[in-house]
Scaffold this active site. Sequence first.
Site, PDB file in Angstrom:
ATOM      1  N   HIS A  73      51.483  35.482  52.470  1.00 24.17           N
ATOM      2  CA  HIS A  73      50.738  35.893  51.273  1.00 24.17           C
ATOM      3  C   HIS A  73      50.879  34.831  50.185  1.00 24.17           C
ATOM      4  O   HIS A  73      51.741  33.964  50.258  1.00 24.17           O
ATOM      5  CB  HIS A  73      51.251  37.236  50.733  1.00 24.17           C
ATOM      6  N   LYS A  88      52.886  37.270  45.080  1.00 20.78           N
ATOM      7  CA  LYS A  88      53.282  38.575  45.645  1.00 20.78           C
ATOM      8  C   LYS A  88      54.764  38.826  45.373  1.00 20.78           C
ATOM      9  O   LYS A  88      55.594  37.937  45.562  1.00 20.78           O
ATOM     10  CB  LYS A  88      52.983  38.615  47.153  1.00 20.78           C
TER      11      LYS A  88
HETATM   12  N1  LIG Z   1      46.529  48.369  49.954  1.00 21.37           N
HETATM   13  C1  LIG Z   1      45.902  47.192  49.991  1.00 21.37           C
HETATM   14  O1  LIG Z   1      44.917  46.997  50.726  1.00 21.37           O
HETATM   15  C2  LIG Z   1      46.387  46.084  49.077  1.00 21.37           C
HETATM   16  C3  LIG Z   1      45.716  44.852  49.029  1.00 21.37           C
HETATM   17  C4  LIG Z   1      46.146  43.902  48.094  1.00 21.37           C
HETATM   18  C5  LIG Z   1      47.197  44.192  47.234  1.00 21.37           C
HETATM   19  N2  LIG Z   1      47.841  45.385  47.337  1.00 21.37           N
HETATM   20  C6  LIG Z   1      48.907  45.765  46.409  1.00 21.37           C
HETATM   21  O2  LIG Z   1      48.302  46.098  45.171  1.00 21.37           O
HETATM   22  C7  LIG Z   1      49.250  45.868  44.120  1.00 21.37           C
HETATM   23  C8  LIG Z   1      48.624  44.987  43.031  1.00 21.37           C
HETATM   24  O3  LIG Z   1      48.382  43.707  43.564  1.00 21.37           O
HETATM   25  P1  LIG Z   1      47.698  42.561  42.677  1.00 21.37           P
HETATM   26  O4  LIG Z   1      47.702  41.342  43.525  1.00 21.37           O
HETATM   27  O5  LIG Z   1      46.406  43.057  42.105  1.00 21.37           O
HETATM   28  O6  LIG Z   1      48.782  42.428  41.513  1.00 21.37           O
HETATM   29  P2  LIG Z   1      48.578  41.949  40.003  1.00 21.37           P
HETATM   30  O7  LIG Z   1      47.492  40.931  39.912  1.00 21.37           O
HETATM   31  O8  LIG Z   1      49.926  41.576  39.504  1.00 21.37           O
HETATM   32  O9  LIG Z   1      48.060  43.251  39.253  1.00 21.37           O
HETATM   33  C9  LIG Z   1      48.911  44.344  38.959  1.00 21.37           C
HETATM   34  C10 LIG Z   1      48.242  45.165  37.885  1.00 21.37           C
HETATM   35  O10 LIG Z   1      49.110  46.247  37.563  1.00 21.37           O
HETATM   36  C11 LIG Z   1      49.226  46.333  36.163  1.00 21.37           C
HETATM   37  N3  LIG Z   1      50.546  46.851  35.782  1.00 21.37           N
HETATM   38  C12 LIG Z   1      51.751  46.385  36.159  1.00 21.37           C
HETATM   39  N4  LIG Z   1      52.730  47.078  35.560  1.00 21.37           N
HETATM   40  C13 LIG Z   1      52.100  48.009  34.793  1.00 21.37           C
HETATM   41  C14 LIG Z   1      52.555  49.036  33.945  1.00 21.37           C
HETATM   42  N5  LIG Z   1      53.861  49.255  33.760  1.00 21.37           N
HETATM   43  N6  LIG Z   1      51.619  49.824  33.334  1.00 21.37           N
HETATM   44  C15 LIG Z   1      50.313  49.604  33.525  1.00 21.37           C
HETATM   45  N7  LIG Z   1      49.808  48.635  34.323  1.00 21.37           N
HETATM   46  C16 LIG Z   1      50.703  47.855  34.933  1.00 21.37           C
HETATM   47  C17 LIG Z   1      49.090  44.898  35.682  1.00 21.37           C
HETATM   48  O11 LIG Z   1      48.707  44.911  34.332  1.00 21.37           O
HETATM   49  P3  LIG Z   1      48.859  43.576  33.434  1.00 21.37           P
HETATM   50  O12 LIG Z   1      47.764  42.664  33.931  1.00 21.37           O
HETATM   51  O13 LIG Z   1      48.621  44.073  32.063  1.00 21.37           O
HETATM   52  O14 LIG Z   1      50.240  43.053  33.681  1.00 21.37           O
HETATM   53  C18 LIG Z   1      47.992  44.390  36.599  1.00 21.37           C
HETATM   54  O15 LIG Z   1      46.717  44.720  36.104  1.00 21.37           O
HETATM   55  C19 LIG Z   1      50.474  45.246  44.794  1.00 21.37           C
HETATM   56  O16 LIG Z   1      51.421  46.258  45.053  1.00 21.37           O
HETATM   57  C20 LIG Z   1      49.920  44.697  46.095  1.00 21.37           C
HETATM   58  O17 LIG Z   1      50.891  44.590  47.113  1.00 21.37           O
HETATM   59  C21 LIG Z   1      47.459  46.327  48.229  1.00 21.37           C
END
Ligand SMILES: NC(=O)c1ccc[n+]([C@@H]2O[C@H](COP(=O)([O-])OP(=O)(O)OC[C@H]3O[C@@H](n4cnc5c(N)ncnc54)[C@H](OP(=O)(O)O)[C@@H]3O)[C@@H](O)[C@H]2O)c1
Length: 267
Positions: A155, A159
């Site tokens: 990844h 991540k």
């Molecule tokens: N299931 C699937 O198919 C799949 C696919 C891809 C990713 N994922 C998972 O999805 C999650 C997010 O991935 P990503 O790559 O999008 O991460 P990311 O770019 O870091 O985005 C995380 C988001 O969560 C928000 N956040 C974090 N802490 C928060 C809090 N305390 N209160 C409110 N909002 C908060 C962040 O807000 P800010 O921008 O304001 O910090 C950001 O918008 C991860 O766990 C990843 O492993 C799952």
Amino acid sequence: MTRIAVVGASGRMGLNLIKAVVASDKVALTVAISRPGSPAVGRDAGELAGIAAAGVQVVDELAAVLDQFDVLIDFTRPDASMAFIEICRKAGKKMVIGTTGYSDAQKAEITGASRDIGIVMAPNMSVGVNLSLKLLALTAKVMGDYTDIEVIEAHHRHKVDAPSGTALRMGEVIAKSLGRDLKDCAIYGREGHTGERDRKTIGFSTIRAGDIVGEHTVMFADEGERVEINHKATSRMTFANGAVRAAVWIKDKQNGLYDMQDVLELT
Ligand SMILES: NC(=O)c1ccc[n+]([C@@H]2O[C@H](COP(=O)([O-])OP(=O)(O)OC[C@H]3O[C@@H](n4cnc5c(N)ncnc54)[C@H](OP(=O)(O)O)[C@@H]3O)[C@@H](O)[C@H]2O)c1
């Protein structure tokens, strides 16, 4: 038309979810949430995602917009997600959860919440990965007892959890097929004088580099041949489109905890 709330709107997945929801004719984007203090708050969600204005302003408080959506899609962080789950549980709102990295205690809480609301939760929402899980179960049944099983995942550098939720799910599916418990047979990385490989273990290797969206290979290796099941995601839109499909599916379902295997009718 299913009304959708996207939390973590400015995250990597949040931006793709906004695009996927706006592009679908089965759902409508009605709520986009970022955390208080985020520069995204007050902006148009479509413009934030780099597409045409969606007419939905990003807000910072879920509790204030509970009457404006049917299904909440959460790809954030475990701690943030647990707070969203509690609010949705009290309000009777359905959820699609893609966040990964929950502790066992948090997973138990999510199971508890699913007694009150319908939840689709999957560490990987792509159709290809979910098909791969079926192929893994079959391969494990046929070859798993006499081969060395290794799960290798790669990844992007941002991540924060390892191994990926998808890699762990793959391990669980294989272990279940073999009548083993992953907790007892997983080996997470190797270093130093490890001794010979124990046939009953399932090995995990993690790569974190650059902008890799998500790659998983599972190897069933014997002397003389090996089978590899391989999946490569090249765009986050595959996960976002899967989440939208899950949101449409859960809208009319009863309370309970479902995964993408249910949504895709692969169970
Ligand atoms: N299931 C699937 O198919 C799949 C696919 C891809 C990713 N994922 C998972 O999805 C999650 C997010 O991935 P990503 O790559 O999008 O991460 P990311 O770019 O870091 O985005 C995380 C988001 O969560 C928000 N956040 C974090 N802490 C928060 C809090 N305390 N209160 C409110 N909002 C908060 C962040 O807000 P800010 O921008 O304001 O910090 C950001 O918008 C991860 O766990 C990843 O492993 C799952």
